[in-house]
Design a protein around this motif. Structure first.
Motif, PDB file in Angstrom:
ATOM      1  N   ALA A 137       0.876  -1.172   0.000  1.00  0.00           N
ATOM      2  CA  ALA A 137       0.000   0.000   0.000  1.00  0.00           C
ATOM      3  C   ALA A 137       0.906   1.212   0.000  1.00  0.00           C
ATOM      4  O   ALA A 137       1.822   1.315   0.841  1.00  0.00           O
ATOM      5  CB  ALA A 137      -0.901  -0.008   1.234  1.00  0.00           C
TER       6      ALA A 137
ATOM      7  N   ARG B  93      13.392  -8.015   8.099  1.00  0.00           N
ATOM      8  CA  ARG B  93      13.358  -8.186   9.564  1.00  0.00           C
ATOM      9  C   ARG B  93      12.592  -7.051  10.255  1.00  0.00           C
ATOM     10  O   ARG B  93      11.842  -7.281  11.207  1.00  0.00           O
ATOM     11  CB  ARG B  93      14.804  -8.285  10.075  1.00  0.00           C
ATOM     12  CG  ARG B  93      14.949  -8.694  11.528  1.00  0.00           C
ATOM     13  CD  ARG B  93      15.036  -7.521  12.469  1.00  0.00           C
ATOM     14  NE  ARG B  93      16.114  -6.612  12.107  1.00  0.00           N
ATOM     15  CZ  ARG B  93      16.219  -5.385  12.602  1.00  0.00           C
ATOM     16  NH1 ARG B  93      15.290  -4.917  13.441  1.00  0.00           N
ATOM     17  NH2 ARG B  93      17.221  -4.593  12.241  1.00  0.00           N
TER      18      ARG B  93
ATOM     19  N   SER C 114      10.086  -5.189   9.074  1.00  0.00           N
ATOM     20  CA  SER C 114       8.641  -5.370   8.870  1.00  0.00           C
ATOM     21  C   SER C 114       8.121  -6.500   9.755  1.00  0.00           C
ATOM     22  O   SER C 114       6.997  -6.429  10.275  1.00  0.00           O
ATOM     23  CB  SER C 114       8.334  -5.675   7.401  1.00  0.00           C
ATOM     24  OG  SER C 114       8.625  -4.549   6.618  1.00  0.00           O
TER      25      SER C 114
ATOM     26  N   THR D 263      17.258 -11.354   7.043  1.00  0.00           N
ATOM     27  CA  THR D 263      18.091 -10.677   8.051  1.00  0.00           C
ATOM     28  C   THR D 263      19.546 -11.076   7.861  1.00  0.00           C
ATOM     29  O   THR D 263      19.834 -12.182   7.394  1.00  0.00           O
ATOM     30  CB  THR D 263      17.622 -11.039   9.481  1.00  0.00           C
ATOM     31  OG1 THR D 263      18.515 -10.443  10.424  1.00  0.00           O
ATOM     32  CG2 THR D 263      17.569 -12.546   9.729  1.00  0.00           C
TER      33      THR D 263
ATOM     34  N   GLN E  13      21.373 -11.175  10.518  1.00  0.00           N
ATOM     35  CA  GLN E  13      21.696 -11.738  11.849  1.00  0.00           C
ATOM     36  C   GLN E  13      21.557 -13.262  11.788  1.00  0.00           C
ATOM     37  O   GLN E  13      20.463 -13.773  11.556  1.00  0.00           O
ATOM     38  CB  GLN E  13      20.725 -11.195  12.899  1.00  0.00           C
ATOM     39  CG  GLN E  13      20.693  -9.669  12.985  1.00  0.00           C
ATOM     40  CD  GLN E  13      19.584  -9.190  13.907  1.00  0.00           C
ATOM     41  OE1 GLN E  13      19.452  -9.657  15.041  1.00  0.00           O
ATOM     42  NE2 GLN E  13      18.784  -8.253  13.437  1.00  0.00           N
TER      43      GLN E  13
HETATM   44  N1  LIG Z   1       2.691  -0.029   3.119  1.00  0.00           N
HETATM   45  C1  LIG Z   1       3.077  -1.286   2.986  1.00  0.00           C
HETATM   46  O1  LIG Z   1       2.542  -2.046   2.161  1.00  0.00           O
HETATM   47  C2  LIG Z   1       4.188  -1.817   3.839  1.00  0.00           C
HETATM   48  C3  LIG Z   1       4.540  -3.171   3.821  1.00  0.00           C
HETATM   49  C4  LIG Z   1       5.584  -3.618   4.619  1.00  0.00           C
HETATM   50  C5  LIG Z   1       6.258  -2.705   5.416  1.00  0.00           C
HETATM   51  N2  LIG Z   1       5.897  -1.411   5.396  1.00  0.00           N
HETATM   52  C6  LIG Z   1       6.631  -0.409   6.189  1.00  0.00           C
HETATM   53  O2  LIG Z   1       8.002  -0.435   5.788  1.00  0.00           O
HETATM   54  C7  LIG Z   1       8.787   0.000   6.904  1.00  0.00           C
HETATM   55  C8  LIG Z   1       9.916  -0.999   7.131  1.00  0.00           C
HETATM   56  O3  LIG Z   1      10.787  -0.979   5.999  1.00  0.00           O
HETATM   57  P1  LIG Z   1      12.379  -0.924   6.200  1.00  0.00           P
HETATM   58  O4  LIG Z   1      12.996  -0.647   4.882  1.00  0.00           O
HETATM   59  O5  LIG Z   1      12.688  -0.016   7.340  1.00  0.00           O
HETATM   60  O6  LIG Z   1      12.710  -2.391   6.721  1.00  0.00           O
HETATM   61  P2  LIG Z   1      12.521  -3.852   6.068  1.00  0.00           P
HETATM   62  O7  LIG Z   1      12.769  -3.781   4.593  1.00  0.00           O
HETATM   63  O8  LIG Z   1      11.246  -4.435   6.540  1.00  0.00           O
HETATM   64  O9  LIG Z   1      13.679  -4.675   6.806  1.00  0.00           O
HETATM   65  C9  LIG Z   1      15.008  -4.232   6.687  1.00  0.00           C
HETATM   66  C10 LIG Z   1      15.912  -5.314   7.247  1.00  0.00           C
HETATM   67  O10 LIG Z   1      15.917  -6.430   6.365  1.00  0.00           O
HETATM   68  C11 LIG Z   1      17.210  -7.025   6.399  1.00  0.00           C
HETATM   69  N3  LIG Z   1      17.801  -6.924   5.075  1.00  0.00           N
HETATM   70  C12 LIG Z   1      17.573  -6.005   4.104  1.00  0.00           C
HETATM   71  N4  LIG Z   1      18.293  -6.284   3.012  1.00  0.00           N
HETATM   72  C13 LIG Z   1      19.000  -7.424   3.285  1.00  0.00           C
HETATM   73  C14 LIG Z   1      19.915  -8.224   2.537  1.00  0.00           C
HETATM   74  N5  LIG Z   1      20.264  -7.902   1.262  1.00  0.00           N
HETATM   75  N6  LIG Z   1      20.446  -9.303   3.130  1.00  0.00           N
HETATM   76  C15 LIG Z   1      20.096  -9.647   4.386  1.00  0.00           C
HETATM   77  N7  LIG Z   1      19.223  -8.929   5.151  1.00  0.00           N
HETATM   78  C16 LIG Z   1      18.689  -7.830   4.601  1.00  0.00           C
HETATM   79  C17 LIG Z   1      18.014  -6.291   7.435  1.00  0.00           C
HETATM   80  O11 LIG Z   1      17.747  -6.936   8.671  1.00  0.00           O
HETATM   81  P3  LIG Z   1      18.821  -6.975   9.879  1.00  0.00           P
HETATM   82  O12 LIG Z   1      18.976  -5.570  10.316  1.00  0.00           O
HETATM   83  O13 LIG Z   1      18.173  -7.863  10.895  1.00  0.00           O
HETATM   84  O14 LIG Z   1      20.076  -7.576   9.300  1.00  0.00           O
HETATM   85  C18 LIG Z   1      17.363  -4.916   7.413  1.00  0.00           C
HETATM   86  O15 LIG Z   1      17.570  -4.151   8.580  1.00  0.00           O
HETATM   87  C19 LIG Z   1       7.825   0.114   8.077  1.00  0.00           C
HETATM   88  O16 LIG Z   1       7.439   1.460   8.244  1.00  0.00           O
HETATM   89  C20 LIG Z   1       6.626  -0.711   7.650  1.00  0.00           C
HETATM   90  O17 LIG Z   1       5.421  -0.260   8.262  1.00  0.00           O
HETATM   91  C21 LIG Z   1       4.876  -0.949   4.644  1.00  0.00           C
END
Ligand SMILES: NC(=O)c1ccc[n+]([C@@H]2O[C@H](COP(=O)([O-])OP(=O)(O)OC[C@H]3O[C@@H](n4cnc5c(N)ncnc54)[C@H](OP(=O)(O)O)[C@@H]3O)[C@@H](O)[C@H]2O)c1
Length: 168
Positions: free
Chosen positions: A8, A45, A47, A64, A66
């Motif tokens: 979304a 991780r 999300s 992740t 980790q």
């Molecule tokens: N509107 C929507 O449809 C929707 C859907 C989902 C999420 N969201 C929003 O998106 C936001 C979160 O997104 P974000 O970008 O901060 O985090 P994210 O993409 O959910 O997670 C990031 C984490 O994924 C891991 N990661 C990323 N790339 C990697 C790779 N190449 N290899 C290994 N691990 C990897 C790392 O974890 P580690 O730090 O543990 O290593 C990193 O810290 C939130 O605000 C959530 O509400 C919105």
């Protein structure tokens, strides 16, 4: 295997703020459940740790770096998007749920994008990547007006990868 991204997004491509969704849109949640029913999910991780996270009853792969990261029940971890996809080999279709970091990496591998476009602008800290119209075409779209339960106009848009932009 079909890899579908589902998100979304607002008009300014915001998907999140402080690790949660910036809006409450029950119609989006209903549509999400209908589209993803019975399918396995891949997510980052952060999300996975969100208060309003969505998980699949069929199984979830959490990406992740980790090596000792603990997940619930039958969920598993992967150290990359590629490994997550390998762990789901044999599935007909899997859904990538985000967040921003994962969408940025996964859009190149994706076959479909299921987008709920929220017709409003939001302040946020997580964004969906640009949807390049040289690569993606709209397969279907349904537009809805705000109502008593859903405070914004919204559209459900399915994009497919154009033939000329097929993945190598
Ligand atoms: N509107 C929507 O449809 C929707 C859907 C989902 C999420 N969201 C929003 O998106 C936001 C979160 O997104 P974000 O970008 O901060 O985090 P994210 O993409 O959910 O997670 C990031 C984490 O994924 C891991 N990661 C990323 N790339 C990697 C790779 N190449 N290899 C290994 N691990 C990897 C790392 O974890 P580690 O730090 O543990 O290593 C990193 O810290 C939130 O605000 C959530 O509400 C919105």
């Amino acid at each position: 295997m079909i890899v579908s991204l589902i998100a979304a997004i607002s008009e300014n491509r915001v998907i999140g703020v402080q690790n949660r969704l910036p809006w409450h849109l029950p119609a989006d949640l209903q549509n999400f459940k209908k589209i993803t029913k019975g399918k396995k999910f891949i997510m980052g991780r952060k999300s996975y740790e969100a208060a309003d996270k969505l998980c699949s009853d069929a199984g979830n792969v959490v990406i992740t770096r980790q090596h000792d990261y603990k997940v619930a029940g039958g969920d598993v971890t992967a150290i990359s998007l590629q490994q997550a996809i390998e762990k789901l080999r044999g599935e007909h279709e899997v859904f990538v749920l985000g967040g921003a970091e994962i969408f940025k990496q996964a859009i190149e591998r994706a076959d479909n994008l299921y987008i709920t476009l929220v017709h409003a602008k939001f302040i946020g800290d997580a964004f969906f990547p640009e949807i390049d119209t040289d690569i993606w075409s709209v397969i279907n779209e349904a537009d809805f007006k705000a109502d008593d339960f859903n405070p914004y106009d919204y559209s459900f848009i399915k994009y497919g990868r154009k033939l000329a932009a097929r993945r190598g």
